[in-house]
Enzyme design. Sequence first.
Site, PDB file in Angstrom:
ATOM      1  N   HIS A   5      -0.965   6.380   8.158  1.00 58.17           N
ATOM      2  CA  HIS A   5      -0.108   7.371   7.486  1.00 58.17           C
ATOM      3  C   HIS A   5      -0.846   8.693   7.268  1.00 58.17           C
ATOM      4  O   HIS A   5      -0.254   9.767   7.354  1.00 58.17           O
ATOM      5  CB  HIS A   5       0.389   6.841   6.137  1.00 58.17           C
ATOM      6  CG  HIS A   5       1.547   5.917   6.239  1.00 58.17           C
ATOM      7  ND1 HIS A   5       2.752   6.276   6.802  1.00 58.17           N
ATOM      8  CD2 HIS A   5       1.688   4.629   5.845  1.00 58.17           C
ATOM      9  CE1 HIS A   5       3.594   5.258   6.741  1.00 58.17           C
ATOM     10  NE2 HIS A   5       2.963   4.240   6.172  1.00 58.17           N
TER      11      HIS A   5
ATOM     12  N   CYS B 129       7.408  -1.170   6.354  1.00 53.91           N
ATOM     13  CA  CYS B 129       6.915   0.048   5.710  1.00 53.91           C
ATOM     14  C   CYS B 129       7.947   0.584   4.735  1.00 53.91           C
ATOM     15  O   CYS B 129       9.144   0.601   5.053  1.00 53.91           O
ATOM     16  CB  CYS B 129       6.612   1.097   6.793  1.00 53.91           C
ATOM     17  SG  CYS B 129       5.971   2.649   6.157  1.00 53.91           S
ATOM     18  N   LEU B 130       7.471   1.037   3.583  1.00 52.72           N
ATOM     19  CA  LEU B 130       8.375   1.638   2.600  1.00 52.72           C
ATOM     20  C   LEU B 130       9.036   2.905   3.133  1.00 52.72           C
ATOM     21  O   LEU B 130      10.118   3.275   2.681  1.00 52.72           O
ATOM     22  CB  LEU B 130       7.607   1.950   1.310  1.00 52.72           C
ATOM     23  CG  LEU B 130       7.057   0.746   0.556  1.00 52.72           C
ATOM     24  CD1 LEU B 130       6.166   1.202  -0.598  1.00 52.72           C
ATOM     25  CD2 LEU B 130       8.178  -0.148   0.052  1.00 52.72           C
TER      26      LEU B 130
ATOM     27  N   HIS C 117      -2.736   0.168   8.595  1.00 48.39           N
ATOM     28  CA  HIS C 117      -1.378   0.698   8.421  1.00 48.39           C
ATOM     29  C   HIS C 117      -1.385   1.902   7.482  1.00 48.39           C
ATOM     30  O   HIS C 117      -0.810   2.945   7.794  1.00 48.39           O
ATOM     31  CB  HIS C 117      -0.463  -0.415   7.878  1.00 48.39           C
ATOM     32  CG  HIS C 117       0.923   0.019   7.570  1.00 48.39           C
ATOM     33  ND1 HIS C 117       1.993  -0.353   8.347  1.00 48.39           N
ATOM     34  CD2 HIS C 117       1.434   0.799   6.578  1.00 48.39           C
ATOM     35  CE1 HIS C 117       3.099   0.179   7.841  1.00 48.39           C
ATOM     36  NE2 HIS C 117       2.777   0.878   6.760  1.00 48.39           N
ATOM     37  N   GLU C 118      -2.033   1.758   6.341  1.00 44.47           N
ATOM     38  CA  GLU C 118      -2.047   2.865   5.364  1.00 44.47           C
ATOM     39  C   GLU C 118      -2.841   4.058   5.879  1.00 44.47           C
ATOM     40  O   GLU C 118      -2.445   5.202   5.704  1.00 44.47           O
ATOM     41  CB  GLU C 118      -2.597   2.392   4.017  1.00 44.47           C
ATOM     42  CG  GLU C 118      -1.712   1.384   3.305  1.00 44.47           C
ATOM     43  CD  GLU C 118      -0.255   1.788   3.204  1.00 44.47           C
ATOM     44  OE1 GLU C 118       0.058   2.984   3.003  1.00 44.47           O
ATOM     45  OE2 GLU C 118       0.605   0.897   3.332  1.00 44.47           O
TER      46      GLU C 118
ATOM     47  N   GLY D  94       0.844  -1.184   0.000  1.00 44.68           N
ATOM     48  CA  GLY D  94       0.000   0.000   0.000  1.00 44.68           C
ATOM     49  C   GLY D  94       0.879   1.233   0.000  1.00 44.68           C
ATOM     50  O   GLY D  94       2.095   1.154   0.230  1.00 44.68           O
TER      51      GLY D  94
ATOM     52  N   GLN E 257       3.125   9.644   2.113  1.00 48.57           N
ATOM     53  CA  GLN E 257       4.422   8.993   1.905  1.00 48.57           C
ATOM     54  C   GLN E 257       5.154   9.533   0.683  1.00 48.57           C
ATOM     55  O   GLN E 257       6.347   9.253   0.513  1.00 48.57           O
ATOM     56  CB  GLN E 257       4.252   7.479   1.774  1.00 48.57           C
ATOM     57  CG  GLN E 257       3.860   6.809   3.080  1.00 48.57           C
ATOM     58  CD  GLN E 257       3.734   5.317   2.900  1.00 48.57           C
ATOM     59  OE1 GLN E 257       2.664   4.816   2.554  1.00 48.57           O
ATOM     60  NE2 GLN E 257       4.824   4.597   3.135  1.00 48.57           N
TER      61      GLN E 257
END
Length: 190
Positions: A147, A101-102, A143-144, A48, A53
Amino acid sequence: MIRKIVQIGSPALRQIANAVAQSDIPSNNIQSLIDDLIETMRDSNGAGLAATQIAVPLRVCVIEVNKNPRYPYKPDIPLTVIINPKITFLTEERINVYEGCLSVPNLRGKVDRCPEILVEGFDREGRDLKFTSKGISAGTFQHEFDHLDGLVFTDRMHDNSSLSTIDEFALNHEDEFKRQVINIVKTYGS
């Protein structure tokens, strides 16, 4: 267009994203943002990606799991675009699962997530979106959406002793976590 993903420490990750007016969703600006999020997520093998981000403070995120090499144990999730998401927890129960996470490269850690949620928002056409998500997939959505509220998974960790590099996770924790995921999928579905 593939965008640069900001890393932990960037003020952009701590911004609370602004809602998108439903009338703005068809605009070239929002549609291009969605396309860029999808392309960037896929290029990075992410499960995601939220607009914050890529340093865009708007409540837009994309989620997709399709035999993802970074998360081979995650059940597939079809490409989902969610604008102005809202979550309702459907149970008091929590599962404690590893996340990565990215924007927090090379690390994984255990986070408590609700295993049954109701997701509401708009799709990329501006239509109402409403569905339930369970198990590991429910954690991916949470999670997304975190953000968009300026949070990263490390903020949700109750015990930092589970924090590990990707290599140490693979060596010491991945097999056990895969077994846990199998049990979660049996209990909740994807």
